[in-house]
Design a protein around this motif. Structure first.
Motif, mmCIF file in Angstrom:
data_model
loop_
_atom_site.group_PDB
_atom_site.id
_atom_site.type_symbol
_atom_site.label_atom_id
_atom_site.label_comp_id
_atom_site.label_asym_id
_atom_site.label_seq_id
_atom_site.Cartn_x
_atom_site.Cartn_y
_atom_site.Cartn_z
ATOM 1 N N MET A 1 0.845 -1.191 0.000
ATOM 2 C CA MET A 1 0.000 0.000 0.000
ATOM 3 C C MET A 1 0.879 1.240 0.000
ATOM 4 S SD MET A 1 -2.974 1.046 2.713
ATOM 5 C CE MET A 1 -3.892 2.574 2.535
ATOM 6 N N PHE A 31 -8.535 -4.873 2.542
ATOM 7 C CA PHE A 31 -7.827 -5.744 3.476
ATOM 8 C C PHE A 31 -8.746 -6.862 3.959
ATOM 9 C CE2 PHE A 31 -5.589 -1.693 3.741
ATOM 10 C CZ PHE A 31 -4.268 -2.102 3.655
ATOM 11 N N ASP A 32 -8.113 -7.936 4.428
ATOM 12 C CA ASP A 32 -8.837 -9.118 4.895
ATOM 13 C C ASP A 32 -9.140 -8.970 6.390
ATOM 14 O OD1 ASP A 32 -9.843 -11.575 5.563
ATOM 15 O OD2 ASP A 32 -8.123 -12.733 4.844
ATOM 16 N N ASP A 36 -8.239 -13.637 8.124
ATOM 17 C CA ASP A 36 -7.006 -13.346 8.867
ATOM 18 C C ASP A 36 -7.090 -11.934 9.443
ATOM 19 O OD1 ASP A 36 -4.521 -13.380 9.942
ATOM 20 O OD2 ASP A 36 -3.427 -13.499 8.043
ATOM 21 N N SER A 39 -3.936 -9.769 10.191
ATOM 22 C CA SER A 39 -2.966 -9.469 9.138
ATOM 23 C C SER A 39 -2.966 -7.972 8.826
ATOM 24 C CB SER A 39 -3.312 -10.246 7.866
ATOM 25 O OG SER A 39 -4.559 -9.819 7.350
ATOM 26 N N ASP A 40 -1.813 -7.482 8.394
ATOM 27 C CA ASP A 40 -1.674 -6.107 7.892
ATOM 28 C C ASP A 40 -2.204 -5.049 8.858
ATOM 29 O OD1 ASP A 40 -0.622 -6.974 5.362
ATOM 30 O OD2 ASP A 40 -2.661 -7.527 4.778
ATOM 31 N N LEU A 41 -1.985 -5.241 10.145
ATOM 32 C CA LEU A 41 -2.544 -4.301 11.121
ATOM 33 C C LEU A 41 -2.029 -2.874 10.902
ATOM 34 C CD1 LEU A 41 -2.500 -6.405 14.423
ATOM 35 C CD2 LEU A 41 -4.456 -5.868 12.952
ATOM 36 N N LYS A 42 -0.751 -2.757 10.578
ATOM 37 C CA LYS A 42 -0.183 -1.424 10.348
ATOM 38 C C LYS A 42 -0.884 -0.731 9.189
ATOM 39 C CE LYS A 42 3.985 0.935 8.755
ATOM 40 N NZ LYS A 42 5.408 0.793 8.324
ATOM 41 N N TRP A 43 -1.073 -1.467 8.085
ATOM 42 C CA TRP A 43 -1.642 -0.848 6.887
ATOM 43 C C TRP A 43 -3.144 -0.610 7.048
ATOM 44 C CZ3 TRP A 43 2.120 1.260 4.721
ATOM 45 C CH2 TRP A 43 3.369 0.627 4.631
ATOM 46 N N LYS A 44 -3.804 -1.454 7.817
ATOM 47 C CA LYS A 44 -5.222 -1.197 8.119
ATOM 48 C C LYS A 44 -5.375 0.120 8.877
ATOM 49 C CE LYS A 44 -6.718 -6.047 8.187
ATOM 50 N NZ LYS A 44 -6.995 -7.232 9.025
ATOM 51 N N GLU A 45 -4.455 0.371 9.795
ATOM 52 C CA GLU A 45 -4.505 1.615 10.561
ATOM 53 C C GLU A 45 -4.162 2.813 9.675
ATOM 54 O OE1 GLU A 45 -5.029 4.437 13.403
ATOM 55 O OE2 GLU A 45 -5.732 2.350 13.330
ATOM 56 N N LYS A 47 -4.848 3.060 6.501
ATOM 57 C CA LYS A 47 -6.047 3.338 5.717
ATOM 58 C C LYS A 47 -7.116 4.006 6.576
ATOM 59 C CE LYS A 47 -9.676 1.224 2.896
ATOM 60 N NZ LYS A 47 -10.137 0.032 2.143
#
Length: 300
Positions: A1, A31-32, A36, A39-45, A47
């Motif tokens: 991302m 994001f999933d 899961d 997963s991708d907690l940093k990128w979810k935050e 966004k």
């Protein structure tokens, strides 16, 4: 991302439109949250923060909803929200009771909620021009929006109700199409599936629409009352949406009291034999509609 780090309000005025578009596109990454969720907690935050910035920007700034923003904002909404809903959690079981049963909540709600908030602020912006937006908010868009009303998450249906109401108010060319598609949803619900999560919310929207009908009522509107609203009383899960349905019917009777007698006679055709909650709902409806009868027509 891709990260677009600079804040919109920190950018020079001539840079802001391009930066606004970059941030909108950044929010098109999905994001999933189901298979899961960790997963991708940093990128979810990342966004989530970007979405919140978009909401604040479109709410507090003027002159920023330019022609270039319409396709970007509407596409971002569609990419995030228009999706295949999961199968019903209890498709063949007992009817859903909103006071007793727990709904299945949308796992991606931390992002979806802010997408809905952005789109609502976008629609409600003083800069919003329906004549530009209608290139992108068209019949296909409306149909996909209506599909989401079957979501089991009441939070999503509540946002959808407001979004559809705003679109109905701003896009005169889509009004007849929206009414027709809601009719189709109700027909399928009554005569085919007898399962839909958004009947109450759709009826709530229709209550406002009916309130705005001009007099004398068009024949198509009278047909809608007698052929769509009244048959909704025969579905087993009537109690879930009865208050909204009764409000819609009363709106018709207040506009045209001559419809009261055929309404009550039509209602009596759907009187249940063995379903006590429905009997109570229908009895309340009959008493309510009886009060609307023109003087001299009431039966003792």
């Amino acid at each position: 991302m891709q990260i677009t780090g600079k804040a919109l309000l920190d950018a020079r005025p001539e840079e802001r439109e391009d930066l606004f578009i970059q941030k909108i596109r950044q929010c098109c990454v999905l994001f999933d949250f189901v298979s899961d969720p960790l997963s991708d907690l940093k990128w979810k935050e990342v966004k989530r923060s970007a979405l919140n910035e978009l909401v604040e920007y479109v709410t507090t700034q003027r002159g920023i909803v330019t022609e270039a923003i319409y396709p970007e904002g509407i596409t971002m909404f569609a990419v995030n929200l228009f999706r295949t809903l999961p199968p019903p959690s209890n498709p063949n079981g007992a009817e859903f009771d909103p006071e007793e049963d727990e709904p299945t909540l949308e796992a991606a709600w931390p992002h979806l909620q802010i997408v809905y908030e952005f789109f609502l602020r976008f629609l409600e912006s003083p800069d919003f021009q329906p004549n530009i937006a209608k290139r992108y908010i068209d019949q296909k868009f409306v149909l996909q929006l209506l599909d989401l009303f079957d979501s089991e998450d009441p939070r999503e249906r509540d946002f959808l109700k407001t979004v559809l109401h705003r679109i109905y108010g701003k896009f005169l060319g889509l009004r007849a199409y929206i009414r027709k598609q809601i009719n189709n949803i109700f027909y399928r619900y009554i005569y085919e599936t007898q399962h839909h999560n958004g009947v109450a919310e759709l009826l709530e929207i229709l209550g406002s629409i009916i309130n705005g009908f001009a007099l004398p009522l068009k024949e198509e509107h009278k047909v809608f009352l007698l052929k769509v609203l009244l048959p909704l009383h025969k579905v087993k899960s009537l109690s879930v949406y009865h208050p909204q349905l009764a409000y819609c019917v009363v709106q018709f009777l207040e506009k045209d009291p001559s419809l009261t007698e055929p309404t009550i006679m039509g209602l009596l055709k759907f009187w249940p034999k063995v379903h006590s909650p429905k009997e109570v709902s229908l009895l309340l409806a009959v008493l309510t509609f009886q009060l609307k009868l023109p003087a001299g027509r009431k039966k003792s």
